[in-house]
Write an enzyme that holds these catalytic residues in place. Structure first.
Site, short mmCIF file in Angstrom:
data_model
loop_
_atom_site.label_atom_id
_atom_site.label_comp_id
_atom_site.label_asym_id
_atom_site.label_seq_id
_atom_site.Cartn_x
_atom_site.Cartn_y
_atom_site.Cartn_z
N ASP A 53 0.69 -1.57 -0.29
CA ASP A 53 0.12 0.57 0.10
C ASP A 53 0.64 1.63 -0.16
O ASP A 53 2.15 1.06 0.52
CB ASP A 53 -0.86 -0.01 1.19
N HIS A 196 3.31 -2.27 3.89
CA HIS A 196 3.57 -1.02 3.63
C HIS A 196 4.78 -0.46 3.69
O HIS A 196 5.70 -0.18 4.97
CB HIS A 196 2.86 -0.11 5.65
#
Length: 233
Positions: A53, A196
């Site tokens: 992400d 992430h």
């Protein structure tokens, strides 16, 4: 007096129940009121989808060689305004044969937003993804996984699913070793893993990715894109 008190208590209870229900719905990884949602795919094949992400950032240049080393495909859910800042990195993801997904333009939580706002956030980012050269189906993941009514309704009207995840090591552990152990313990065929790595400057997330790739490859798993995983439904 007792009736008034009972009525007041009942009202407070109902309000609290509604707030709790709204919170649970907003954060659910497995349910929404409109359209389709995928947090994992049931399959007997030993395949998983590794998803990243945010970004793109310069960290893309370290992630892509790792994926290539393990012959792995991944899905990058990118933010529109970051694509504008780092168009070269977005194009490199495409050139490497990886999948790009839509993570909105500004990474604002997509709850209590107007239909116009939702439309602009998604469609502007779609355009930037196409400009980067990506030609495949563009999957969508809401920032922080949050959604209520407006976002799922928009997606369902445009025949698009919400992509969430069923494994998120970043939410529970800090070190790469802990995250890799967590993934190994909870992995199952058809899992969607969320990482992430874009804003990490410590190298910890890169170690996590490498550890996951090495550990699951050793267990016989293949890494495919979300689109490829959905095709197994």
């Amino acid at each position: 007096m007792k009736k008034k008190l009972l009525f007041l208590v009942s009202c407070v209870f109902i309000v609290l129940l509604l707030l709790f229900s709204t919170y649970k719905l907003m954060n659910s990884r497995t349910f929404q009121v409109f359209g389709g949602l995928t947090d994992r795919v049931k399959t007997n094949q030993k395949v998983v989808a590794l998803t990243f992400d945010d970004g793109p950032t310069n960290n893309v240049e370290q992630i892509l060689p790792l994926l290539k080393r393990y012959n792995a495909k991944a899905t990058f859910f990118l933010i529109g305004n970051e694509i504008e800042k780092n168009p070269v990195e977005a194009k490199k993801i495409v050139e490497a044969g990886q999948q790009i997904g839509n993570h909105t333009y500004s990474h604002q939580r997509m709850i209590f937003k107007s239909s116009t706002y939702i439309k602009e956030e998604i469609e502007k980012t779609d355009q930037l993804i196409r400009k980067a050269g990506y030609k495949g189906e563009i999957d969508f993941r809401p920032p922080n996984g949050k959604k209520l009514v407006g976002l799922p309704y928009y997606l369902s009207k445009h025949n698009r699913e919400t992509i969430t995840w069923n494994i998120e090591p970043d939410s529970y552990f800090s070190t790469a070793a802990e995250k890799v152990r967590y993934v190994k313990k909870n992995i199952m065929p058809g899992s969607i893993i969320l990482i992430h790595p874009m804003y990490d400057h410590t190298g910890n997330e890169l170690k996590t990715i490498q550890g996951i790739l090495a550990a699951l490859t050793k267990e016989g798993y293949r890494f495919i894109t979300v689109n490829e995983l959905q095709a197994l439904k």
